[in-house]
Design a protein around this motif. Sequence first.
Motif, PDB file in Angstrom:
ATOM      1  N   GLN A 156       6.556  14.056   9.603  1.00  0.00           N
ATOM      2  CA  GLN A 156       5.239  13.548   9.969  1.00  0.00           C
ATOM      3  C   GLN A 156       4.911  13.942  11.411  1.00  0.00           C
ATOM      4  OE1 GLN A 156       4.893   9.397   9.073  1.00  0.00           O
ATOM      5  NE2 GLN A 156       5.467   9.705   6.957  1.00  0.00           N
ATOM      6  N   HIS A 170       1.121   7.211   9.020  1.00  0.00           N
ATOM      7  CA  HIS A 170       0.960   6.658   7.660  1.00  0.00           C
ATOM      8  C   HIS A 170       0.563   5.188   7.795  1.00  0.00           C
ATOM      9  CE1 HIS A 170       5.633   5.941   7.775  1.00  0.00           C
ATOM     10  NE2 HIS A 170       5.034   5.474   8.831  1.00  0.00           N
ATOM     11  N   GLN A 175       2.759  -2.276   6.998  1.00  0.00           N
ATOM     12  CA  GLN A 175       3.826  -3.083   6.375  1.00  0.00           C
ATOM     13  C   GLN A 175       4.596  -3.840   7.437  1.00  0.00           C
ATOM     14  OE1 GLN A 175       6.777  -1.237   3.984  1.00  0.00           O
ATOM     15  NE2 GLN A 175       5.385   0.243   3.068  1.00  0.00           N
ATOM     16  N   ARG A 197      -1.755  13.187  11.366  1.00  0.00           N
ATOM     17  CA  ARG A 197      -0.542  13.981  11.574  1.00  0.00           C
ATOM     18  C   ARG A 197      -0.955  15.339  12.089  1.00  0.00           C
ATOM     19  NH1 ARG A 197       2.438  12.979   5.697  1.00  0.00           N
ATOM     20  NH2 ARG A 197       2.293  10.725   5.851  1.00  0.00           N
ATOM     21  N   GLN A 211      -5.024   6.706   3.658  1.00  0.00           N
ATOM     22  CA  GLN A 211      -4.119   6.210   2.616  1.00  0.00           C
ATOM     23  C   GLN A 211      -4.469   4.767   2.281  1.00  0.00           C
ATOM     24  OE1 GLN A 211      -0.234   6.533   4.543  1.00  0.00           O
ATOM     25  NE2 GLN A 211       0.151   8.491   3.519  1.00  0.00           N
ATOM     26  N   GLU A 213      -2.061   1.685   1.537  1.00  0.00           N
ATOM     27  CA  GLU A 213      -0.684   1.221   1.449  1.00  0.00           C
ATOM     28  C   GLU A 213      -0.667  -0.017   0.576  1.00  0.00           C
ATOM     29  OE1 GLU A 213       1.359   2.980   3.198  1.00  0.00           O
ATOM     30  OE2 GLU A 213       3.249   1.899   3.014  1.00  0.00           O
ATOM     31  N   PHE A 251      12.134   8.515   0.796  1.00  0.00           N
ATOM     32  CA  PHE A 251      11.431   7.993   1.970  1.00  0.00           C
ATOM     33  C   PHE A 251      12.424   7.097   2.689  1.00  0.00           C
ATOM     34  CE2 PHE A 251       8.036   8.566  -1.212  1.00  0.00           C
ATOM     35  CZ  PHE A 251       7.217   9.448  -0.531  1.00  0.00           C
ATOM     36  N   THR A 254      12.186   3.268   1.747  1.00  0.00           N
ATOM     37  CA  THR A 254      12.322   2.753   0.378  1.00  0.00           C
ATOM     38  C   THR A 254      13.610   3.288  -0.239  1.00  0.00           C
ATOM     39  OG1 THR A 254      10.856   4.561  -0.294  1.00  0.00           O
ATOM     40  CG2 THR A 254       9.892   2.376  -0.212  1.00  0.00           C
ATOM     41  N   GLY A 285       3.326   8.282  -3.258  1.00  0.00           N
ATOM     42  CA  GLY A 285       4.736   8.027  -2.997  1.00  0.00           C
ATOM     43  C   GLY A 285       4.975   6.533  -3.061  1.00  0.00           C
ATOM     44  N   ALA A 286       6.174   6.148  -3.514  1.00  0.00           N
ATOM     45  CA  ALA A 286       6.440   4.711  -3.649  1.00  0.00           C
ATOM     46  C   ALA A 286       7.942   4.457  -3.684  1.00  0.00           C
ATOM     47  CB  ALA A 286       5.791   4.183  -4.930  1.00  0.00           C
ATOM     48  N   PHE A 309       3.944   1.271  -1.878  1.00  0.00           N
ATOM     49  CA  PHE A 309       3.421   2.573  -2.307  1.00  0.00           C
ATOM     50  C   PHE A 309       2.366   3.032  -1.321  1.00  0.00           C
ATOM     51  CE2 PHE A 309       1.235  -0.858  -4.560  1.00  0.00           C
ATOM     52  CZ  PHE A 309      -0.099  -0.625  -4.263  1.00  0.00           C
ATOM     53  N   GLY A 310       2.139   4.323  -1.301  1.00  0.00           N
ATOM     54  CA  GLY A 310       1.113   4.886  -0.418  1.00  0.00           C
ATOM     55  C   GLY A 310       0.283   5.898  -1.195  1.00  0.00           C
TER      56      GLY A 310
HETATM   57  N1  PHE Z   1       4.307   6.479   3.932  1.00  0.00           N
HETATM   58  C1  PHE Z   1       4.513   7.475   2.932  1.00  0.00           C
HETATM   59  C2  PHE Z   1       3.804   8.766   3.365  1.00  0.00           C
HETATM   60  O1  PHE Z   1       2.916   8.719   4.176  1.00  0.00           O
HETATM   61  C3  PHE Z   1       4.025   7.052   1.577  1.00  0.00           C
HETATM   62  C4  PHE Z   1       4.790   5.872   1.062  1.00  0.00           C
HETATM   63  C5  PHE Z   1       4.325   4.594   1.268  1.00  0.00           C
HETATM   64  C6  PHE Z   1       5.967   6.074   0.370  1.00  0.00           C
HETATM   65  C7  PHE Z   1       5.058   3.510   0.795  1.00  0.00           C
HETATM   66  C8  PHE Z   1       6.696   5.006  -0.116  1.00  0.00           C
HETATM   67  C9  PHE Z   1       6.226   3.744   0.096  1.00  0.00           C
HETATM   68  O2  PHE Z   1       4.103   9.829   2.903  1.00  0.00           O
END
Ligand code: PHE
Length: 346
Positions: A156, A170, A175, A197, A211, A213, A251, A254, A285-286, A309-310
Motif C-alpha cells: 500500500q 484503506h 476498524q 495510495r 472502499q 469497510e 491480509f 485477517t 477482500g475479507a 471485509f473491504g
Molecule cells: N484493507 C484491505 C485492502 O485495502 C481490504 C480488506 C478489508 C481485507 C478487510 C480484509 C478485510 O486491500
Amino acid sequence: MDYKLEFDNLKSKALEEISKTDDLKALDELKNKYLAKKGEISLMMNHIREVEDKKAFGELYNLTRKEVESFLNEKIKKGEEKKLNEELVKERIDITLPGNNFERGVANPFFKTINEIEDIFVGMGYSIATGPEVDYDKYVFELLNIPHDHPARDMQDTLYIDNNLLLRSHTSSVQAHVMENAKGKPIKIICPGKTYRRDDDDMTHSHQFAQVEGLVIDKNINLGNLKATLELFAQKMFSKDTKVRFRSSFFPFTEPSVEVDISCFNCKGKGCSICKGSGWIEILGAGMVHPNVLKMSGYDPEVYSGFAFGIGIERVTMLKYGINDIRRFYQNDLRFIKEFKKVKED
Ligand code: PHE
C-alpha cells in the motif's frame, strides 16, 4: 389672552391643512409645524405663565395636541397605504413571462452505489461509521498487525504527511478506531470512505479510490457468517442468483484471509468479456479478524471473534454500470454523469 379661542383657531387651522393633503412629505412638514418642539401648538405652552387656571389650560393643551396628532397619524397611515398600493401596482410581476430553465441533475453513479451498499447493510442491522482520511500510523498499520518495516506496508505504498501521519491507504483504519472506542463490546459496522495510495493512474488504477469497510465482532462469529453476509450483499447488489466464491489470500489483519469472487451477473458463469471468460469476478477482500488485532484492541480472542471485509466502491460501480475507466469518476465531465439519466431509478 383668550387661550380657549387661541387653541380653537389653532386646531381648526391645523386640521384643515392636514385634511387637504395625502402627501407623506407634506404631512411630515405639518407635524413639524404644529407638534415639534418649536411647533405652533407646542409653543402655546409658553402662555401658561400668563393664565390663572393652569390646570384647565394644561388640559386644553393636551386635548388639542392629541386631536391634531391622532388626525395626523391617521392621515399618515392612509398616505403610507396609498403609497404601498401605488408601488404594488407599479411592480406587478408579469407571470406570463417564460422562466429560466433549470436542467434536472442526476446522482453520480459512485454515490448511488454507496447509498445502495449502505441500504443493504443497514437492512442487515449494521451501523454506519466514519473515520479520518488523514490518520496516524498506529491506526492505518500498527493496530492492524502491520508493524514497522513489515513488507505488507509495501503493498500500500502510501502518501505520508510526516513520519507518523498519512493519508489512509484503506478504510481498515476505521476498524482500529471503532474497536478502540467500543471498549470490548460487540461491533457491527460498515464504513464507506475515500482512501489513497501512491499508484498508477490508468483505466483501472487511481491514487484515490473508495472502499466500504465492514466489521463484525461478537461471540461465535465464523467464516460461514461472512460468506452468508457477502452472498446476500452480492445478490441484492447484482442479481438474485449470484453465487459467492472464496479463494485463500493474505491480509495481515485477517486470518484466514480470502479474496471474494462473485459469479458473473452478465453471463451467469458461462464466460464473457466482463468476467474475462472465467465466469467469476473478484470484488473484495475479507477474512476473520486476526487474533493479534483483537488482542491489541482489548478483545479476548478466546471469547470474541469477528470478520472484516473491504469492498472497492468504484470497482462495484464500474461492474454494475459497465464503466471502463476509473478516472471518469473524478474528471467532472458532465457528459459522463448525464449518461446516467438513462439508468432507470429503482
Ligand atoms: N484493507 C484491505 C485492502 O485495502 C481490504 C480488506 C478489508 C481485507 C478487510 C480484509 C478485510 O486491500
